[in-house]
Design a protein around this motif. Sequence first.
Motif, PDB file in Angstrom:
ATOM      1  N   HIS A   1      35.427  20.776  38.427  1.00 26.14           N
ATOM      2  CA  HIS A   1      35.039  22.182  38.561  1.00 26.14           C
ATOM      3  C   HIS A   1      33.526  22.385  38.614  1.00 26.14           C
ATOM      4  CE1 HIS A   1      39.212  22.453  37.405  1.00 26.14           C
ATOM      5  NE2 HIS A   1      39.225  23.674  37.895  1.00 26.14           N
TER       6      HIS A   1
ATOM      7  N   SER B   1      34.309  33.964  41.678  1.00 27.93           N
ATOM      8  CA  SER B   1      33.768  32.666  41.280  1.00 27.93           C
ATOM      9  C   SER B   1      33.831  31.707  42.453  1.00 27.93           C
ATOM     10  CB  SER B   1      34.594  32.095  40.123  1.00 27.93           C
ATOM     11  OG  SER B   1      35.903  31.839  40.587  1.00 27.93           O
ATOM     12  N   ASP B   2      33.040  30.645  42.360  1.00 25.85           N
ATOM     13  CA  ASP B   2      33.075  29.625  43.400  1.00 25.85           C
ATOM     14  C   ASP B   2      34.461  29.005  43.480  1.00 25.85           C
ATOM     15  OD1 ASP B   2      30.421  29.516  44.528  1.00 25.85           O
ATOM     16  OD2 ASP B   2      29.763  28.938  42.534  1.00 25.85           O
TER      17      ASP B   2
ATOM     18  N   TYR C   1      30.431  23.710  39.847  1.00 27.95           N
ATOM     19  CA  TYR C   1      30.218  24.843  40.752  1.00 27.95           C
ATOM     20  C   TYR C   1      29.261  24.490  41.880  1.00 27.95           C
ATOM     21  CZ  TYR C   1      25.588  25.653  38.906  1.00 27.95           C
ATOM     22  OH  TYR C   1      24.271  25.508  38.594  1.00 27.95           O
TER      23      TYR C   1
ATOM     24  N   SER D   1      30.286  25.074  45.658  1.00 34.29           N
ATOM     25  CA  SER D   1      29.601  26.030  46.535  1.00 34.29           C
ATOM     26  C   SER D   1      29.256  25.372  47.872  1.00 34.29           C
ATOM     27  CB  SER D   1      28.345  26.590  45.853  1.00 34.29           C
ATOM     28  OG  SER D   1      27.412  25.550  45.665  1.00 34.29           O
TER      29      SER D   1
END
Lengths: 293, 322
Positions: free
Chosen positions: B28, B158-159, B30, B34
Amino acid sequence: MDLGTFLQFLAAGLTVGSTYGLAALGFTIIFNTTGIINFAQGEFVMLGGLLAVVFMHWLAPGLPAAVVLAVLATTLVGLVMERLTIRPVQHTSVINLIIVTIGVSITIRGLMMLLWGKDTYVLPAFSGTTPIPLLGATIAPQSLWILGITLLVLAAMRYFFSRTIFGRAMLACSFEPKAARLMGISVERMVMASFMLSAFVGAVGGVILTPLTMTSYDVGVLLGLKGFAACILGGLGNPFGAAAGGLLLGVLEAFGAGLISSAYKDAIAFVVILAILLWRPSGLFGAPDTERV
Amino acid sequence: MKSSTLRQLAPVAAFYILVLATPTLLSHDYYYLSILNMAGIIAIIVMGLNLLLGFAGQISLGHAALFGISAYTSAVMTATYGLPLAVGMLSGVGLTAVVALVVGMPVLKLKGYYLAMATLGFGLIVYIFFNEAISLTGGPSGFVGIPQLQVGSFVFDSDLSYFFLVWTTVTVVLLISLNLINSRIGRALMALHASDKAAQSMGINVARYKLFIFVLSAVFAGIAGVLYAHYLSFVAPSSFGFHFSVQLITMVVLGGMASLWGGIAGTVFLTAMPEFLRAYENMEVIIYGLILILCMMYLPQGMAGGVSKLIALIRGRFGHAR
């Protein structure tokens, strides 16, 4: 509009148009010997201007020497480009060739950005900056240099292609490479020469324009596009039509910027080109045999 | 269901399972998510461009503009006029399709260099418009305050949530594209790529197929544009210029023209590359250029072609691979 304003726009248009014309001439020289449209043509224009600045800065040889060096160096780039990227992929589709020349153009641009940064540079004017008054308009001396040198280059090209054996051999390659080869002409050498010649012509355009409009690593994109637009306006494959197309495009742009909107100046050129492409793809001076489905 | 469809379904299913597992595999993170989100959004455009360039053989140097039209439309509709998200998104994709239809009808009659130039001219006009129509687009400094996507009460904020949205869309678009190229339409496109005159004489309506594939690829670009605008909640003209159009072409070429899987791989690679080249600022431009040149010289079928050549080599079959 009074005469002075009219002349002012006209002078501005012809000045910038000369560079478009020289870029367009470069496109045509390569197109005529190889059938390739060189999307890196604008980079030759950029190299001419930027290298002249660089030589002045780093070697400090004085303006004339820097100009000559820059033009020679760019001609060399044309040679290297042909040897390294065009010759190995000769027999490929149009789309692949477009992609290769786009690749060359962004590589050259990237290298120049890496070496000299994103700054904007300027060259000193060739003979001072005192404006010359003319019937209510004022003309920069550099504009006269630009027009004069453009006409000189055009005349030289005309002489080269119609009177010299080398130039006529290049033309022969464009008409029928097989027949040219049978006549003992080295087509490979002519293709190489056409890249050098078009780099030379583009660089001259870049060098003479830089004192007036400045330069940076990324001016080639737009100059190249305008040059190609000029080719299409004048008729692809017709060198003098291309040069005339350049002048016409420059003038249209200057009047468009002055009378309609300077913000949309660059868009005006492309609207004109789209219209020409759709109405008469062979251009104003080209034979109307078109490749339409 | 035809067996050819079934044969494609298995790799797509495997791909989607990989997609679902990816956030866990990346724990997870980010930052990576992204990057992958951007890659996924761009991959959607690249798939459309691949159908156009790789399969139908028609170049477009204006796809960045189509992407931008959709992004700006959805942004203006939702942020400036406060219309519902669905309206913004639909009008974004819809307007892109209409623009592609109107531009494509005359422009697609042109070939080769002329088509490249015309699409490029179109792209530049749109780019200049984004820059100059300041009251509408915010001009060069960009357009801010685009709302997040939302379904019912679930907000994509959220991403991670965007990751699933984006890559599910990628999978759906991939499935549609794979089905298309294995259909009658796909074969017609490949025929007109080889020779539009021959295709015409076989009774294929060349003009209509070219227009269809151009509009479809614009719709893909439109979907990507909407996702992009609402994911970043900010758009600026610089993202939709000539340079991005060239990047898109690079991704198609690197992945392999006429390979949708290759296109996705090429996109992820080229989107992630600048992140790994942080230490060498400005190198990426040169690398894009070199990739274009070298691919055309040594790997005209891109990574997809390279991989299948390698497989053929390993299997000991030296015949030409596809």
